[in-house]
Design an enzyme around this catalytic site. Structure first.
Site, PDB file in Angstrom:
ATOM      1  N   CYS A 123       0.818  -1.223   0.000  1.00 19.30           N
ATOM      2  CA  CYS A 123       0.000   0.000   0.000  1.00 19.30           C
ATOM      3  C   CYS A 123       0.851   1.274   0.000  1.00 19.30           C
ATOM      4  O   CYS A 123       0.339   2.366  -0.234  1.00 19.30           O
ATOM      5  CB  CYS A 123      -0.939   0.005   1.194  1.00 19.30           C
ATOM      6  SG  CYS A 123      -1.982  -1.455   1.280  1.00 19.30           S
ATOM      7  N   HIS A 256      -2.963   7.142   2.489  1.00 17.75           N
ATOM      8  CA  HIS A 256      -3.424   5.856   1.959  1.00 17.75           C
ATOM      9  C   HIS A 256      -4.816   5.595   2.531  1.00 17.75           C
ATOM     10  O   HIS A 256      -5.051   5.759   3.727  1.00 17.75           O
ATOM     11  CB  HIS A 256      -2.443   4.756   2.378  1.00 17.75           C
ATOM     12  CG  HIS A 256      -2.989   3.390   2.142  1.00 17.75           C
ATOM     13  ND1 HIS A 256      -3.550   3.011   0.947  1.00 17.75           N
ATOM     14  CD2 HIS A 256      -3.089   2.312   2.965  1.00 17.75           C
ATOM     15  CE1 HIS A 256      -3.965   1.765   1.041  1.00 17.75           C
ATOM     16  NE2 HIS A 256      -3.704   1.318   2.251  1.00 17.75           N
ATOM     17  N   ASN A 286     -10.143  -0.055   0.224  1.00 18.43           N
ATOM     18  CA  ASN A 286      -8.682   0.057   0.210  1.00 18.43           C
ATOM     19  C   ASN A 286      -8.177  -0.544  -1.103  1.00 18.43           C
ATOM     20  O   ASN A 286      -8.253  -1.755  -1.294  1.00 18.43           O
ATOM     21  CB  ASN A 286      -8.132  -0.706   1.421  1.00 18.43           C
ATOM     22  CG  ASN A 286      -6.617  -0.693   1.504  1.00 18.43           C
ATOM     23  OD1 ASN A 286      -5.933  -0.298   0.562  1.00 18.43           O
ATOM     24  ND2 ASN A 286      -6.096  -1.142   2.630  1.00 18.43           N
TER      25      ASN A 286
HETATM   26  N1  ACO Z   1     -18.186  -8.304   9.819  1.00 17.58           N
HETATM   27  C1  ACO Z   1     -18.667  -8.533  11.031  1.00 17.58           C
HETATM   28  N2  ACO Z   1     -17.897  -8.837  12.098  1.00 17.58           N
HETATM   29  C2  ACO Z   1     -16.574  -8.889  11.885  1.00 17.58           C
HETATM   30  C3  ACO Z   1     -15.995  -8.666  10.639  1.00 17.58           C
HETATM   31  C4  ACO Z   1     -16.851  -8.357   9.566  1.00 17.58           C
HETATM   32  N3  ACO Z   1     -16.418  -8.102   8.323  1.00 17.58           N
HETATM   33  N4  ACO Z   1     -14.640  -8.787  10.745  1.00 17.58           N
HETATM   34  C5  ACO Z   1     -14.389  -9.081  12.033  1.00 17.58           C
HETATM   35  N5  ACO Z   1     -15.558  -9.159  12.721  1.00 17.58           N
HETATM   36  C6  ACO Z   1     -15.730  -9.448  14.131  1.00 17.58           C
HETATM   37  C7  ACO Z   1     -14.609 -10.255  14.734  1.00 17.58           C
HETATM   38  O1  ACO Z   1     -14.792 -11.611  14.496  1.00 17.58           O
HETATM   39  C8  ACO Z   1     -14.735  -9.884  16.198  1.00 17.58           C
HETATM   40  O2  ACO Z   1     -15.772 -10.650  16.736  1.00 17.58           O
HETATM   41  P1  ACO Z   1     -15.662 -11.210  18.259  1.00 17.58           P
HETATM   42  O3  ACO Z   1     -15.590  -9.989  19.127  1.00 17.58           O
HETATM   43  O4  ACO Z   1     -16.910 -12.013  18.413  1.00 17.58           O
HETATM   44  O5  ACO Z   1     -14.400 -12.031  18.295  1.00 17.58           O
HETATM   45  C9  ACO Z   1     -15.217  -8.435  16.159  1.00 17.58           C
HETATM   46  O6  ACO Z   1     -15.746  -8.218  14.836  1.00 17.58           O
HETATM   47  C10 ACO Z   1     -14.108  -7.444  16.410  1.00 17.58           C
HETATM   48  O7  ACO Z   1     -12.975  -7.824  15.620  1.00 17.58           O
HETATM   49  P2  ACO Z   1     -11.663  -6.989  15.639  1.00 17.58           P
HETATM   50  O8  ACO Z   1     -10.667  -7.612  14.734  1.00 17.58           O
HETATM   51  O9  ACO Z   1     -11.286  -6.743  17.053  1.00 17.58           O
HETATM   52  O10 ACO Z   1     -12.203  -5.625  14.995  1.00 17.58           O
HETATM   53  P3  ACO Z   1     -11.495  -4.252  14.898  1.00 17.58           P
HETATM   54  O11 ACO Z   1     -12.267  -3.220  15.597  1.00 17.58           O
HETATM   55  O12 ACO Z   1     -10.026  -4.347  15.187  1.00 17.58           O
HETATM   56  O13 ACO Z   1     -11.673  -3.942  13.358  1.00 17.58           O
HETATM   57  C11 ACO Z   1     -10.295  -3.883  11.410  1.00 17.58           C
HETATM   58  C12 ACO Z   1     -11.052  -4.779  12.390  1.00 17.58           C
HETATM   59  C13 ACO Z   1     -11.301  -3.026  10.666  1.00 17.58           C
HETATM   60  C14 ACO Z   1      -9.556  -4.753  10.416  1.00 17.58           C
HETATM   61  C15 ACO Z   1      -9.326  -3.013  12.220  1.00 17.58           C
HETATM   62  O14 ACO Z   1      -8.491  -3.799  13.023  1.00 17.58           O
HETATM   63  C16 ACO Z   1      -8.502  -2.143  11.368  1.00 17.58           C
HETATM   64  O15 ACO Z   1      -8.972  -1.170  10.850  1.00 17.58           O
HETATM   65  N6  ACO Z   1      -7.211  -2.458  11.249  1.00 17.58           N
HETATM   66  C17 ACO Z   1      -6.354  -1.714  10.382  1.00 17.58           C
HETATM   67  C18 ACO Z   1      -6.034  -2.601   9.306  1.00 17.58           C
HETATM   68  C19 ACO Z   1      -6.446  -2.074   7.990  1.00 17.58           C
HETATM   69  O16 ACO Z   1      -7.130  -1.104   7.775  1.00 17.58           O
HETATM   70  N7  ACO Z   1      -5.975  -2.811   7.058  1.00 17.58           N
HETATM   71  C20 ACO Z   1      -6.155  -2.496   5.711  1.00 17.58           C
HETATM   72  C21 ACO Z   1      -5.020  -3.047   4.980  1.00 17.58           C
HETATM   73  S1  ACO Z   1      -3.547  -2.534   5.679  1.00 17.58           S
HETATM   74  C22 ACO Z   1      -3.110  -1.168   5.014  1.00 17.58           C
HETATM   75  O17 ACO Z   1      -3.655  -0.799   4.013  1.00 17.58           O
HETATM   76  C23 ACO Z   1      -2.083  -0.399   5.679  1.00 17.58           C
END
Ligand code: ACO
Length: 329
Positions: A123, A256, A286
């Site tokens: 990215c 990004h 993304n």
């Molecule tokens: N739909 C519904 N529920 C979901 C989904 C989904 N798509 N994905 C995860 N969940 C659930 C999980 O299973 C978890 O359930 P549980 O509590 O019963 O175990 C709950 O939601 C919370 O999961 P987390 O992983 O803790 O959620 P978080 O708030 O961290 O959000 C996310 C996840 C959006 C990926 C976040 O961590 C994030 O934004 N990370 C940054 C990574 C990113 O943006 N990456 C993009 C690529 S990297 C880059 O471009 C730099």
């Protein structure tokens, strides 16, 4: 390439391309539900800010959408393909193992002879490519570059993994970067820390005629989130110091487009008002290396980003890689 060195490089045209198939969260959720995977529009919007993304039709390759974005950038710059002597293409989803997709794009555009190569920094790829093109222009290795970010990320998404497949989309963005006596790119900085290879990767490869390992995106979302906010802040401060500018003076910040929460945190830490962020993640998802040039082109074509304005581009992604470019448009 017989160019003489220039004092600066400037962006003279921007372009982008999104595949026509727009997939909103409800359509994606219905597709996942058919495989027993639960997600919802509400969850995706609340955690990421994403409402929709675009996916290519089966068989459409990265070079095809890269060419369309490049053609728009060339038109905007008033340049013909034969005037380009460098093609840099940032992608993690190349058409082939080799040659580079940049060479394929070069052929499709009818450009011959100048250098062409892919930049693989996930990215952060477009920021890496722009900084490399700027260096090549200032040292006389090129005079007029096409710098492209293009991805068909849908082909490396595991649609059984809801923690990743809802985040990404396909698309392409491009700029023409030319030698200039007037400052355009003011300062750049690039970083990587390979200790974090495993938190965001596609850990597969082609060997002995078959895919070995895992050919899908795998991510530790929370680890990425924490790292991203910190490194975006430090690299942005660093390029501002190099250029002798203040965060308060930035007209536009184009991070990004990974996740609205990362973008807002980065802007708040730097002291940039949220209304100066160019945001496309809600409509594009993304798009990895394509996200910054797509957002830049959107800012330009909507009349927000214009001549004389300062723009801070911030990249972060797998590797772990990160970087920033400060420029006067
Ligand atoms: N739909 C519904 N529920 C979901 C989904 C989904 N798509 N994905 C995860 N969940 C659930 C999980 O299973 C978890 O359930 P549980 O509590 O019963 O175990 C709950 O939601 C919370 O999961 P987390 O992983 O803790 O959620 P978080 O708030 O961290 O959000 C996310 C996840 C959006 C990926 C976040 O961590 C994030 O934004 N990370 C940054 C990574 C990113 O943006 N990456 C993009 C690529 S990297 C880059 O471009 C730099």
């Amino acid at each position: 390439m017989n160019a003489s060195s220039a004092s600066y490089s400037r962006i003279t045209g921007t372009g982008s391309y999104l595949p026509p198939h727009r997939v909103d969260n409800n359509e994606l959720a219905a597709r996942l539900a058919a495989d027993g995977i639960q997600t919802s529009d509400e969850w995706i919007i609340e955690r990421t800010g994403i409402r929709a993304r675009h996916f290519v039709e089966p068989g459409v390759q990265t070079s095809e959408i890269a060419v369309r974005a490049a053609q728009h950038a060339l038109e905007a710059a008033g340049r013909k393909p034969e005037e380009i002597d460098l093609v840099l293409l940032a992608t993690s989803t190349p058409d082939m193992v080799f040659p580079s997709t940049a060479c394929i794009v070069q052929r499709k555009l009818g450009i011959h002879g100048g250098a062409a190569f892919d930049v693989q920094a996930v990215c952060t790829g477009f920021v890496y490519a722009l900084a490399v093109a700027d260096s090549m222009i200032r040292t006389g290795l090129a005079t007029r570059a096409l710098v492209i970010g293009a991805e068909v990320f849908s082909r490396i998404l595991d649609f059984k993994d809801r923690t990743t497949c809802v985040l990404f989309g396909d698309g392409a963005g491009a700029v023409v970067l030319e030698a200039s006596d007037r400052p355009g790119i003011l300062a750049s900085e690039l970083h990587a820390d390979g200790r974090h290879v495993d938190i965001l990767c596609v850990p597969g490869q082609v060997a002995a005629g078959a895919v070995t390992g895992d050919p899908f995106v795998r991510m530790d979302g929370q680890a990425v989130f924490k790292l991203a906010v910190g490194v975006l802040d430090s690299v942005s401060r660093s390029v501002l110091v190099k250029a002798g500018r203040e965060a308060q003076g930035i007209d536009w910040m184009i991070p990004h487009q990974a996740n609205i929460r990362i973008m807002h945190s980065a802007a708040r830490r730097l002291g940039v008002p949220l209304e100066r962020l160019v945001v496309t993640v809600h409509e594009h998802g993304n798009t990895s290396a394509a996200s910054i040039p797509l957002a830049l082109d959107e800012g330009v074509r909507s009349g927000r980003v214009g001549p004389g304005q300062s723009v801070l581009l911030q990249g972060v992604g797998g590797g772990f890689t990160w970087g920033a470019v400060l420029l006067d448009f």
